[in-house]
Design an enzyme around this catalytic site. Sequence first.
Site, short mmCIF file in Angstrom:
data_model
loop_
_atom_site.label_atom_id
_atom_site.label_comp_id
_atom_site.label_asym_id
_atom_site.label_seq_id
_atom_site.Cartn_x
_atom_site.Cartn_y
_atom_site.Cartn_z
N GLU A 164 40.79 96.74 25.48
CA GLU A 164 40.12 96.54 24.23
C GLU A 164 40.45 95.33 23.23
O GLU A 164 40.66 95.64 22.05
CB GLU A 164 40.51 97.91 23.34
CG GLU A 164 39.82 99.11 24.12
CD GLU A 164 40.03 100.64 23.19
OE1 GLU A 164 40.74 100.39 22.16
OE2 GLU A 164 39.53 101.61 24.00
N GLU A 269 36.16 105.41 32.26
CA GLU A 269 36.73 106.57 31.48
C GLU A 269 35.47 107.21 31.08
O GLU A 269 34.92 107.71 29.81
CB GLU A 269 37.23 106.20 29.97
CG GLU A 269 38.51 105.16 30.22
CD GLU A 269 39.30 104.82 29.12
OE1 GLU A 269 38.91 105.44 28.10
OE2 GLU A 269 40.07 103.97 29.03
C1 XIL Z 1 42.11 109.04 24.68
C2 XIL Z 1 42.75 110.41 25.35
O1 XIL Z 1 41.55 111.09 26.07
C3 XIL Z 1 43.02 111.36 24.02
O2 XIL Z 1 43.71 112.35 24.70
C4 XIL Z 1 43.93 110.64 23.17
O3 XIL Z 1 44.27 111.39 22.02
C5 XIL Z 1 43.54 109.29 22.57
O4 XIL Z 1 43.20 108.43 23.76
N1 XIL Z 1 40.07 104.52 25.33
C6 XIL Z 1 41.08 104.72 26.34
C7 XIL Z 1 41.67 105.74 26.43
O5 XIL Z 1 41.36 103.57 26.75
O6 XIL Z 1 43.19 105.90 26.62
C8 XIL Z 1 41.50 106.96 25.18
O7 XIL Z 1 41.91 107.90 25.73
C9 XIL Z 1 39.95 106.84 24.95
C10 XIL Z 1 39.32 105.48 24.48
#
Ligand code: XIL
Length: 379
Positions: A164, A269
């Site tokens: 990011e 994700e």
């Molecule tokens: C999220 C997790 O799923 C949650 O459990 C945590 O509280 C916050 O982060 N982008 C990413 C991930 O790269 O690591 C994030 O994961 C979601 C957004």
Amino acid sequence: MNMKNIPKMKNILLPAALTVLMMITQCSNDKTGLKDPFNGYFLIGTSVNKAMITGTDPLALPFIAENFNSVTAENAMKWERIHPEPGKYDFALADSIVSFALKNNMAVIGHVLVWHSQTPDWVFLDSLGNPLTREALLDRLKEHIYTVVGHYRGKVTGWDVVNEAVDEDGSMRQTKWLQIIGDDYIEKAFRFAHEADPDAELYYNDYNNEEKAKRAGVIPIIRDLQEKGIRIDGVGIQGHWHLDSPDFSIVDETIGEYAALGVKVMITEMEINVLPTPAWLYGAEISKTAEYRDSLNPYVEGLPDSVQTQLADRYAALFRILLDHSDAVSRVTFWGINDAYSWKNDWPIPGRTNYPLLFDRNYKPKPAYYAVINEVKKK
Ligand code: XIL
């Protein structure tokens, strides 16, 4: 033994043997999960969290082994977890995830080395609480990357090196990394990661980087690394998507553009949010949240069939695109194993009942699961 009884025993033994045989075949059929029809196309991954790996939910690990061939730690490798204090590393949870994955021949994705979120404040401060200089922060970054990547050397398939770094308009996101180190923090991180494990793949990961403006900021980062001869193997598109956004034609276009740079493309994700959510909360900037309201949580009692169908159609459309690009797409990772585990139940609005994945809260495949399988079977 009374020979007269043999035919009788046959009557008992043969069906019993057949039953056992059926059970064995059934067992191996059971082992055919989501990942299997995608063999030869791309890996199918999931995120893994503490409840799964510590056995709080005993159904989780067998289910993961059956359905996925790649895992990403949902939180365990983030700076605040794995390196919570200066000089203190906590590898325990991440180690269990890695050893589970390796035992089951799964690819392990290291998530994540450099990010503006889930990174403690001390990282950017000296022992007196003053901001670090560029050199001191680079030293700290190098030490962190050498230690973490070094710890998993030879075990992690690939690392999300930087997460990011780009804003919605394509400019560099104003983070402490950028402000203290400067533009070259990205190339430094990639160099350190490569030094720490020369065989590991290295990725740039972001959300909304399928959008035109953001993509226009990501492409030069990749080109710049390539021009400098720094290893970069892939771009991760997080894929925190919705029923009504994005238009998947831009995903199609984006995969083509990234692939043209000669890097692998991964959806890292993925989930599809089905709940009403204000558009300013689309994306995945985890510091942005809104207060709970009942009107934003309409499906507490279950997902209506019409929405279930919408979700299935949306997943089917997406997988048609991903399968068409299977030369470029190396992995598709879901952010969670089933709806109960999705972070979308609590982000960006806490306490909701969301349905963004392919399996329901009882691990039962949803219509979206069959829609996705149907797409790959058509190939
Ligand atoms: C999220 C997790 O799923 C949650 O459990 C945590 O509280 C916050 O982060 N982008 C990413 C991930 O790269 O690591 C994030 O994961 C979601 C957004």
